[in-house]
Design an enzyme around this catalytic site. Structure first.
Site, PDB file in Angstrom:
ATOM      1  N   SER A 117       1.220   6.556   2.470  1.00  0.00           N
ATOM      2  CA  SER A 117       1.984   7.511   3.286  1.00  0.00           C
ATOM      3  C   SER A 117       3.258   7.961   2.583  1.00  0.00           C
ATOM      4  O   SER A 117       3.894   7.197   1.859  1.00  0.00           O
ATOM      5  CB  SER A 117       2.364   6.881   4.619  1.00  0.00           C
ATOM      6  OG  SER A 117       1.229   6.362   5.246  1.00  0.00           O
ATOM      7  N   SER A 147       4.498  -1.325   3.953  1.00  0.00           N
ATOM      8  CA  SER A 147       4.684  -2.694   4.430  1.00  0.00           C
ATOM      9  C   SER A 147       4.811  -3.641   3.243  1.00  0.00           C
ATOM     10  O   SER A 147       4.039  -3.545   2.284  1.00  0.00           O
ATOM     11  CB  SER A 147       3.493  -3.129   5.286  1.00  0.00           C
ATOM     12  OG  SER A 147       3.362  -2.271   6.398  1.00  0.00           O
ATOM     13  N   GLN A 197       0.841  -1.201   0.000  1.00  0.00           N
ATOM     14  CA  GLN A 197       0.000   0.000   0.000  1.00  0.00           C
ATOM     15  C   GLN A 197       0.872   1.246   0.000  1.00  0.00           C
ATOM     16  O   GLN A 197       1.561   1.520   0.982  1.00  0.00           O
ATOM     17  CB  GLN A 197      -0.876  -0.011   1.259  1.00  0.00           C
ATOM     18  CG  GLN A 197      -1.765   1.209   1.418  1.00  0.00           C
ATOM     19  CD  GLN A 197      -2.493   1.204   2.756  1.00  0.00           C
ATOM     20  OE1 GLN A 197      -1.931   0.742   3.754  1.00  0.00           O
ATOM     21  NE2 GLN A 197      -3.710   1.696   2.788  1.00  0.00           N
ATOM     22  N   GLY A 198       0.830   1.997  -1.076  1.00  0.00           N
ATOM     23  CA  GLY A 198       1.637   3.216  -1.160  1.00  0.00           C
ATOM     24  C   GLY A 198       0.793   4.456  -0.944  1.00  0.00           C
ATOM     25  O   GLY A 198       0.417   5.158  -1.885  1.00  0.00           O
ATOM     26  N   GLU A 224      -9.525  -1.410   5.466  1.00  0.00           N
ATOM     27  CA  GLU A 224      -8.365  -1.619   6.329  1.00  0.00           C
ATOM     28  C   GLU A 224      -8.744  -1.458   7.799  1.00  0.00           C
ATOM     29  O   GLU A 224      -8.286  -2.192   8.667  1.00  0.00           O
ATOM     30  CB  GLU A 224      -7.267  -0.604   5.949  1.00  0.00           C
ATOM     31  CG  GLU A 224      -5.965  -0.838   6.699  1.00  0.00           C
ATOM     32  CD  GLU A 224      -4.869   0.157   6.302  1.00  0.00           C
ATOM     33  OE1 GLU A 224      -5.125   1.009   5.424  1.00  0.00           O
ATOM     34  OE2 GLU A 224      -3.786   0.077   6.875  1.00  0.00           O
TER      35      GLU A 224
HETATM   36  C1  LIG Z   1       4.094  -0.681  11.118  1.00  0.00           C
HETATM   37  C2  LIG Z   1       3.566   0.324  10.170  1.00  0.00           C
HETATM   38  C3  LIG Z   1       3.159  -0.076   8.925  1.00  0.00           C
HETATM   39  C4  LIG Z   1       2.684   0.853   8.018  1.00  0.00           C
HETATM   40  N1  LIG Z   1       2.339   0.415   6.770  1.00  0.00           N
HETATM   41  C5  LIG Z   1       1.955   1.319   5.850  1.00  0.00           C
HETATM   42  C6  LIG Z   1       1.669   0.893   4.527  1.00  0.00           C
HETATM   43  O1  LIG Z   1       1.763  -0.281   4.199  1.00  0.00           O
HETATM   44  N2  LIG Z   1       1.323   1.825   3.621  1.00  0.00           N
HETATM   45  C7  LIG Z   1       1.207   3.140   3.952  1.00  0.00           C
HETATM   46  O2  LIG Z   1       0.856   3.917   3.090  1.00  0.00           O
HETATM   47  N3  LIG Z   1       1.473   3.584   5.203  1.00  0.00           N
HETATM   48  C8  LIG Z   1       1.849   2.691   6.150  1.00  0.00           C
HETATM   49  N4  LIG Z   1       2.138   3.118   7.428  1.00  0.00           N
HETATM   50  C9  LIG Z   1       2.120   4.552   7.684  1.00  0.00           C
HETATM   51  C10 LIG Z   1       1.008   5.027   8.582  1.00  0.00           C
HETATM   52  O3  LIG Z   1      -0.197   5.091   7.896  1.00  0.00           O
HETATM   53  C11 LIG Z   1       1.448   6.397   9.125  1.00  0.00           C
HETATM   54  O4  LIG Z   1       2.567   6.172   9.943  1.00  0.00           O
HETATM   55  C12 LIG Z   1       0.363   7.076   9.900  1.00  0.00           C
HETATM   56  O5  LIG Z   1      -0.699   7.477   9.070  1.00  0.00           O
HETATM   57  C13 LIG Z   1       0.902   8.295  10.667  1.00  0.00           C
HETATM   58  O6  LIG Z   1       1.651   9.137   9.854  1.00  0.00           O
HETATM   59  P1  LIG Z   1       3.103   9.606  10.299  1.00  0.00           P
HETATM   60  O7  LIG Z   1       3.887   8.397  10.638  1.00  0.00           O
HETATM   61  O8  LIG Z   1       3.610  10.498   9.256  1.00  0.00           O
HETATM   62  O9  LIG Z   1       2.901  10.386  11.646  1.00  0.00           O
HETATM   63  P2  LIG Z   1       2.370  11.931  11.788  1.00  0.00           P
HETATM   64  O10 LIG Z   1       1.169  12.119  10.950  1.00  0.00           O
HETATM   65  O11 LIG Z   1       3.538  12.808  11.562  1.00  0.00           O
HETATM   66  O12 LIG Z   1       1.978  11.909  13.294  1.00  0.00           O
HETATM   67  C14 LIG Z   1       2.891  12.100  14.374  1.00  0.00           C
HETATM   68  C15 LIG Z   1       2.059  12.266  15.643  1.00  0.00           C
HETATM   69  O13 LIG Z   1       1.250  13.434  15.506  1.00  0.00           O
HETATM   70  C16 LIG Z   1      -0.098  13.135  15.697  1.00  0.00           C
HETATM   71  N5  LIG Z   1      -0.921  13.967  14.824  1.00  0.00           N
HETATM   72  C17 LIG Z   1      -0.787  14.207  13.509  1.00  0.00           C
HETATM   73  N6  LIG Z   1      -1.774  14.996  13.065  1.00  0.00           N
HETATM   74  C18 LIG Z   1      -2.564  15.269  14.117  1.00  0.00           C
HETATM   75  C19 LIG Z   1      -3.755  15.996  14.305  1.00  0.00           C
HETATM   76  N7  LIG Z   1      -4.389  16.625  13.306  1.00  0.00           N
HETATM   77  N8  LIG Z   1      -4.276  16.027  15.550  1.00  0.00           N
HETATM   78  C20 LIG Z   1      -3.676  15.381  16.579  1.00  0.00           C
HETATM   79  N9  LIG Z   1      -2.573  14.675  16.461  1.00  0.00           N
HETATM   80  C21 LIG Z   1      -2.015  14.603  15.247  1.00  0.00           C
HETATM   81  C22 LIG Z   1      -0.220  11.673  15.342  1.00  0.00           C
HETATM   82  O14 LIG Z   1      -1.360  11.079  15.967  1.00  0.00           O
HETATM   83  C23 LIG Z   1       1.086  11.117  15.871  1.00  0.00           C
HETATM   84  O15 LIG Z   1       0.969  10.854  17.238  1.00  0.00           O
HETATM   85  C24 LIG Z   1       2.604   2.207   8.362  1.00  0.00           C
HETATM   86  C25 LIG Z   1       2.996   2.615   9.631  1.00  0.00           C
HETATM   87  C26 LIG Z   1       3.480   1.689  10.541  1.00  0.00           C
HETATM   88  C27 LIG Z   1       3.914   2.165  11.882  1.00  0.00           C
END
Ligand SMILES: Cc1cc2nc3c(=O)[nH]c(=O)nc-3n(C[C@H](O)[C@H](O)[C@H](O)COP(=O)(O)OP(=O)(O)OC[C@H]3O[C@@H](n4cnc5c(N)ncnc54)[C@H](O)[C@@H]3O)c2cc1C
Lengths: 303, 383
Positions: free
Chosen positions: B128, B160, B125-126, B243
């Protein structure tokens, strides 16, 4: 398997919600007209699972959740159980014994006009005859009166263990009603009250408190549905599922009631506003059919 | 309301049990995605050949065409039999396939769905990006249309199974200068196409399961757009719906097995005599019971009224946080043995470290609470 209310059940609930909204709003929980209890009786809401009316525990629990949301009279709980298992129609008061020994003291809630009180002794439903001229003292839950009998008259214990589960399930339904009432009251206030130029519900510190209340209520509601069905099906693990429902409903009621006060700020902790009514009811319900941790850990579940 | 299963459903359950008893592999699934790939693919093929893949998928694409109830029964028995996690197949099976069923053209469905079910095609899944996580609409990976192709440039992260995948659900900006939810498209991207570089990333439990993906003039046929050019946001939301919704049923079922195992362990090592431990275990037990009830309720409602909507976020959030509480308890019951963990070990510590993902991936706990507050309670939005 179907754990969503049927059309008939939804219609029954809607009718109850409508009547309760018109006649028994939550903020009038203090000093309610006793005639309202008689009306609920006359409509058949108390004693729904008696052979005469013949509804199942699930339907009854659904209506009791709605009643619980309005902080309907406590006596509805013991009265429904007495009607089903003690062949005692009419108003029965709620008994909360101090301990499990039969001659410990017992607290009698919402006892005006009742000749019997019903509670749990050692997990079994028992009824006691009430002496005339009970004092109508005040207690933590302002919707109810309190009298203490010390020692308690000897209870007549139901031979069927399901009577105790019935009381626990209805108390869980009432507690869920508290949890949902507090959840909705908090959300309504969060949309209305403005600070820093915005409704406070726009701030995540408030929004996320409200969201947690939704989760707690949904969790408890699901388990209550399951427990009611388990009791209807006479499943071997019904006692566990009812206890689980009671545990979850109590903690949802208390947590949501506390959060609701925080969301309201200063007004939330006044006598005049309603949030404390829910909190106090939640505390009282936690003493009705309390759940022992051992029971939860030791139960053998059907797979 | 009724918790009894029909005779036909009970018979189905018996058939699941019987097959699983005879077929669950004795060996453990390897920890790393690369080492586990053969295992994942051959297990998925065995499931397919025996008729257990895509239980509620349409039969014309290789599924069984049964209801969500049979799917739940299968997943319950699957967990009880301690059958292995479907690993690299989870994206295709849990949300890639369902997104195609709901949005794709006949040709796309006919080509991809059977390959997903047979374990022939691994999906990733692309969504993020380094600059767009919670704020998914901020994605910058772009696609320039040239003839009947889209030329893709940019980068995705936390993908992932990207390093073992054949195909990707790729959401990108196909309209130059567009902003936020507009101008996005959901495309099927061939992970073996020239111009794609995958850099695996190791998690804090030592597992290498996700990756950063770079796109340098990658050519994707326009025919691979799903749900129409410029409709990517809508299709992506349907992916997230799968999902966050039914994709989690298997986790929910597993949790109940785990809690009963923890209670047994605490009895065996005497920690149950600690009142705090006993109380916490009892709470976990009633919570997993309620989770099953919630799942049944949700399934009943989906069968009656179609998709559940925002309530899915309620289950999703509760499952995620409950899973983490269970993982913490498992580590607590290990005592100082927890300190013996090192990379390569597959034990509760590894699960605990991996489990932080539950409140991050697929929408963080904070985002789920926003959704519940705004869409269930109708609280005002700040963003
Ligand atoms: C194990 C794992 C597998 C994953 N697999 C995939 C995958 O296959 N494909 C894919 O596309 N993505 C994948 N992801 C990505 C995942 O969807 C993102 O990590 C997630 O959406 C959060 O984005 P970020 O990591 O950029 O954190 P950020 O968005 O930068 O968040 C950082 C912190 O800020 C908080 N935050 C952000 N915005 C707000 C807001 N408006 N209000 C309050 N708090 C906020 C968040 O809750 C978090 O605590 C995976 C992530 C993990 C950990």
């Amino acid at each position: 398997m179907d754990l969503a209310p049927s059309e008939d059940q939804i219609a029954l609930c809607d009718a109850a919600t409508k009547w309760l909204g018109q006649n028994m709003p939550l903020d009038g929980a203090r000093g309610r007209n006793p005639a309202l209890f008689d009306e609920m009786m006359a409509m058949g809401w108390i004693g729904m699972t008696t052979p005469d009316i013949g509804l199942d525990h699930a339907s009854e629990a659904l209506v009791f959740i709605e009643m619980g949301r309005c902080l309907a009279p406590l006596a509805a709980l013991p009265s429904a159980v007495a009607a089903r298992w003690f062949d005692a129609p009419g108003k029965t008061a709620l008994a909360i014994p101090d301990g499990d020994a039969v001659d410990d003291a017992v607290r009698i809630f919402d006892g005006e006009g009742a000749t019997l009180a019903l509670g749990l002794w050692n997990g079994n439903a028992g009824s006691i005859a009430l002496p005339g001229g009970l004092p109508a003292g005040a207690c933590l839950d302002p919707s109810s009166t309190l009298a203490v009998l010390n020692p308690s008259p000897a209870p007549m214990v139901a031979s069927d263990g399901r009577a105790g589960l019935h009381l626990a399930l209805l108390a869980a339904a009432y507690a869920l009603g508290c949890a949902e009432a507090a959840r909705d009251m908090a959300a309504d206030y969060a949309k209305l009250r403005e600070q820093f130029g915005r409704p406070i519900g726009a701030y995540q510190a408030i929004k996320h408190i409200c969201a947690d209340g939704v989760v707690r209520a949904a969790v408890a509601r699901s388990q209550i549905f399951y427990a009611a069905c388990a009791l209807d099906a006479d499943s071997a693990d019904a006692a566990y599922h009812v206890a689980a429902a009671k545990r979850l409903a109590d903690s949802a009621a208390l947590a949501n009631a506390r959060d609701n006060i925080q969301v309201h700020g200063g007004i939330g902790m006044t006598d005049e506003a309603s949030p404390h009514l829910v909190l106090k009811r939640a505390h009282l319900l936690a003493f009705v059919a309390p759940v022992a941790t051992r029971v939860l850990l030791d139960a053998v579940l059907e797979s | 309301m009724d918790i009894a299963f029909s005779p036909a459903e009970r018979q189905f359950r018996e058939a699941c049990r019987e097959w699983l008893r005879a077929n669950v592999p004795a060996e453990h699934r390897p920890l790393n995605a690369v080492d586990a790939l053969d295992f994942d693919k051959s297990w998925q093929l065995r499931l397919f050949e025996a008729g257990w893949a895509g239980i509620n998928w349409p039969s014309e694409y290789g599924g069984r065409g049964l209801t969500l109830i049979e799917q739940v029964i299968w997943l319950e028995e699957y967990a009880k039999a301690s059958a292995p996690w479907i690993g690299a197949n989870f994206v295709g099976v849990n949300h890639g396939g369902p997104t195609l069923i709901a949005n794709a053209s006949e040709e796309q469905k006919a080509y991809h769905l059977p390959r997903i079910l047979k374990g022939e095609a691994i999906w990733c899944q692309g969504f993020s990006e380094p600059g767009a996580g919670s704020d998914l609409a901020g994605i910058k990976t772009r696609g320039r249309i040239e003839g009947d192709e889209i030329i893709v440039n940019g980068s995705k992260i936390w993908t992932s199974f990207a390093h073992v995948a054949d195909w990707q659900e790729l959401v990108l900006r196909t309209e130059e200068g567009s902003e936020k939810h507009k101008g996005l498209s959901w495309v099927i991207c061939d992970m073996k196409a020239p111009g794609i570089t995958v850099t695996p990333i190791t998690k804090m439990n030592g597992q290498t399961e996700f990756a950063q993906v770079f796109y340098d003039d990658v050519r994707v046929p326009l025919a691979n757009v799903v749900g129409g050019l410029g409709n990517g946001w809508k299709v992506a939301m349907s992916t997230l719906g799968f999902e966050r919704g039914t994709g989690f049923i298997s986790d929910q079922v597993k949790q109940s097995q785990e809690v009963d195992a923890l209670i047994a362990k605490a009895r065996a090592n005497g920690m149950i005599r600690n009142d705090v431990v006993a109380e916490d275990l009892a709470t976990l037990r009633v919570e997993v019971s309620a989770l099953r009830a919630m799942t049944y309720r949700n399934v009943s409602e989906v069968i009656r009224n179609g998709q559940p909507g925002a309530e899915a976020s309620v289950i999703r959030l509760f499952t995620a946080e409950l899973g983490q509480r269970i993982e913490r308890m498992a580590v607590r019951l290990m005592g100082a043995e927890a300190l013996d963990f090192h990379y390569g070990v597959d034990n509760p510590v590894s699960d605990y470290l991996r489990g932080f993902a539950a409140t991050i991936a697929g929408g963080t706990a904070q985002i789920q609470r926003d959704i519940i507050g705004e869409r269930v309670l109708g609280l005002p939005r700040m963003r």
